[in-house]
Scaffold this motif. Structure first.
Motif: not given
Length: 735
Positions: A595-614
């Motif tokens: 979860x600690x790493x996925x929280x960082x990756x999810x922030x990036x995901x929201x930037x370039x693919x806002x419609x995708x749920x991590x």
């Protein structure tokens, strides 16, 4: 359960599993004895009448022996107790009590009766009272955990076994999850769908291993249909294929071919990399028009009439003749190389008719049919041997190979323009093949047809095999001549030698995977495509040719797409081939990334693919990902420090960076892989790598299962602001 009761149960389970291993050993001995006997036996015996039939028997026994050899580790991993009090043991393969009406003593995990082991929950116990999971070391059960089903306060799954598996250090390759398959995964593995199944999931959701277990399940339930043609697994790079390569063998399946898209044309060696724009152009179906035009451009007409001097007359190939021949050849519908015969026939007909009219004038009567036919035969023979005529055919309708056509296209601005191709396809070294060239070369195999080289090669192979058979017999004759009077060469020796020679002469004895990988025209019963979001429209054409039945398991994540030619939607790629025959399933739980790493990756995901749920991580690791700013001079030492410190820990690690940074590997080589520790170098430069740079960085960040660090020279990208910025030289060792 009391301590005393637990110890008694443990001893009982240890005794039962030990008995299973005794059965396994006995079955291994039986199969290996049968294999040895089949190798040594003559052809003429019960149910066996030819060398081919004996080879089928030998190959089947060898496959069974291999299947039994790979199941030692975790042969039995659990037990199900029904409400009626019956016990069912679950394992990698099925074993039976031959003395008791072949009652099952161990259920194969793929059997319908085993399904409850993976899907039974507290709310839906599937008529089961208890699920027991064994923890083993070698062949010995060291302990077990029980999950009582049907109680409101019971856990939904055996989380102890699951968390132990996902927290374990990573080894050299992917492990199977046969003992810890989750209900969400099991439903996909056992899905009965004859067409294309798309499995989408974010990083760490287990989509790859689910697809591989689905292959094992299909081979178990549809073995007769699938076994003879095998299964193709397509992955993004060789490192990935090595990583996953032992999963299916560990499940007892070996009739599987592993390839990258660069391997789909046998014998081709990929040595170069295209620009992103060239990848986009070559991946589009519009390139089909370019290829067709490039072939048509090689079907030329003479600028001026070409004279051919024969013994008694001079004939000319004029534009009208060549144009008629070209139209007839194209209208035949044959591939280019095969249509050459039509072109040649028309040109030859015109030239011989003109020559006959001139030569026969005055001395051949209309009634002298035999004279006319002889003259025609003489002229045909003369043209066939005329070097200038042959050269003219090669100029106007050359025999082409896919490689020669494509290479000459790339290196000639004139030919690119004639084919309507973009100048971005031009390159200096036409034979420096790239992955994106593979579907084009495969397409040209069908457009061009055979160039005759395969027939010549087959003839050479037949001669070599015949010579081999002769040498076998000569060796035995020499052996007989050198024997003492008391020694004898038995008839069975000669029979075995004859059979051995016949095998080489009559049919191919290679394993299925080897034969399939070497044969461009081989078709598979099922194809698995991993990292499928990277495949272009042209890649899909190649794969659909390889599987006429359109039975696919497609695995990917559109958010991780790196290639400009890759998929933006599954329907766009699949509808042309399987309209209405593909289904979609998703995986939502992240078993790999904490979860600690996925929280960082999810922030990036929201930037370039806002419609995708991590995906939601199933666990936390207790270690915060960190970043550290370094100078250009400090960077090499910082990388070395990470590598040195990680070498002292169990598991795997990797340093990922943009091209050109020493000591790093590019993101493309880590696709689909996982490591205990990851160091990402220069994330800003990864982000700047074209329009898909954010997807590249997302992939890099989500490779880690335990620890993540970032080194950067300039400012840290804003999307990584959540990283711990207290990094120092000592921080590299933070756990």
């Amino acid at each position: 359960m009391s301590t005393q009761g637990y110890e008694g149960e443990l001893r009982s389970e240890q005794s039962y599993v030990a008995g299973l291993y005794r059965r396994l050993d006995a079955e291994r001995a039986r199969v290996k004895a049968a294999y040895t006997a089949a190798l040594r036996s003559p052809v003429a015996r019960e149910n066996i009448t030819s060398p081919m039939e004996r080879d089928v028997e030998v190959r089947a026994l060898a496959k069974e022996a291999k299947r039994l050899d790979v199941v030692d580790n975790g042969l039995c991993f659990g037990r199900l107790d029904s409400l009626s009090g019956e016990h069912s043991y679950i394992g990698r393969i099925g074993l039976f009590d031959e003395e008791n009406s072949y009652e099952p003593v161990l259920l194969d995990w793929r059997a319908p009766a085993s399904r409850a082991f993976y899907v039974a929950t507290a709310a839906n116990p599937e008529n089961m009272r208890r699920r027991r999971q064994f923890h083993t070391r070698g062949r010995r059960v060291v302990d077990f955990t029980d999950e009582v089903l049907g109680r409101p306060d019971a856990a939904e799954r055996g989380d102890t076994a699951l968390l132990a598996a996902v927290n374990a250090p990573r080894g050299a390759g992917m492990r199977d999850i046969v003992a810890t398959i989750q209900a969400e995964q099991d439903r996909i593995i056992r899905l009965e769908h004859p067409g294309v199944l798309v499995i989408e999931g974010g990083p760490g959701t287990g989509k790859t291993v689910v697809a591989l277990h689905r292959v094992a399940y299909l081979l178990y339930t549809q073995r007769e249909r699938m076994e003879r043609h095998g299964v193709l697994v397509v992955g993004p790079n060789p490192a990935f294929l090595n990583h996953i390569g032992r999963v299916l063998p560990s499940l007892g399946e070996s009739d599987v071919v592993f390839m990258t898209t660069g391997d789909l044309v046998p014998g081709l060696h990929v040595t170069a990399e295209d620009t992103p724009e060239a990848v986009r152009l070559k991946g589009s179906l519009k390139i089909l028009d370019v290829l067709a035009a490039a072939v048509a451009d090689r079907q030329r007409l003479p600028d001026d009439p070409l004279s051919i001097d024969l013994a008694d007359v001079t004939v000319r190939i004029d534009v009208e003749t060549a144009q008629w021949a070209r139209e007839e050849a194209r209208a035949s519908g044959l591939p280019h190389n095969e249509a050459r015969a039509v072109f040649t026939e028309i040109v030859t007909y015109v030239l011989t008719e003109r020559a006959i009219a001139r030569i026969g004038r005055g001395w051949l009567t209309r009634e002298d049919r035999e004279g006319w036919e002889q003259l025609r035969a003489d002229l045909l023979a003369e043209l066939a041997q005329d070097e200038k005529f042959t050269a003219a055919l090669d100029e106007f309708w050359p025999v082409l190979t896919p490689e020669s056509l494509l290479s000459s296209l790339y290196t000639s601005p004139e030919r690119l323009r004639a084919a309507g191709a973009d100048e971005a396809l031009a390159r200096v070294d036409g034979d420096a093949w790239t992955v994106s060239d593979v579907p084009l070369l495969d397409e040209l195999v069908d457009l061009l047809g055979s160039d005759g080289s395969a027939d010549k090669s087959a003839e050479r192979e037949r001669k070599a095999e015949a010579e081999y058979a002769t040498r076998v017999m000569d060796m035995l004759v020499d052996r007989q001549d050198s024997m003492d009077d008391d020694d004898h060469l038995f008839a069975t020796d000669l029979l075995y030698a004859e059979d051995l020679a016949d095998r080489f002469v009559e049919h191919d004895t290679r394993e299925l995977a080897e034969r399939a990988a070497a044969d461009r025209d081989w078709t598979y019963r099922h194809v698995v495509v991993d990292e499928a979001q990277e495949l272009s429209e042209m890649d899909w054409r190649v794969l659909m040719r390889r599987c006429p039945g359109r039975s696919f398991t497609v695995v990917g994540d559109l958010a991780q797409r790196r290639s400009l030619a890759g998929a933006t939607s599954w329907d766009t790629m699949l509808r042309p081939y399987v309209p209405g025959r593909w289904v979609y399933r998703s995986l939502s739980v992240n078993y790999r990334t904490p979860a600690e790493i996925m929280a960082i990756a999810a922030t990036l995901l929201a930037e370039f693919a806002p419609g995708v749920q991590a995906p939601e991580s199933v666990r936390a690791c207790g270690v915060q990902p960190w970043s550290r700013q370094v100078t250009e001079d400090e960077l090499p030492a910082a990388i070395e420090e990470f590598v040195r410190q990680e070498a002292g820990y169990e598991g795997t690690s990797v340093v990922i960076g943009p091209p050109g940074v020493p000591g790093t590997v590019p993101v493309s080589e880590t696709k689909g892989l996982e490591f205990d520790a990851v160091l990402v170098v220069e994330p800003a430069r990864i982000l700047a790598q074209g329009p898909r740079g954010a997807a590249e960085l997302y992939v890099a960040l989500t490779r880690a299962t335990q620890r993540l660090g970032v080194l950067h020279q300039g400012s840290l990208p804003q999307v990584l602001a959540g990283l711990d910025e207290k990094g120092t030289a000592a921080k590299l060792g933070n756990r």
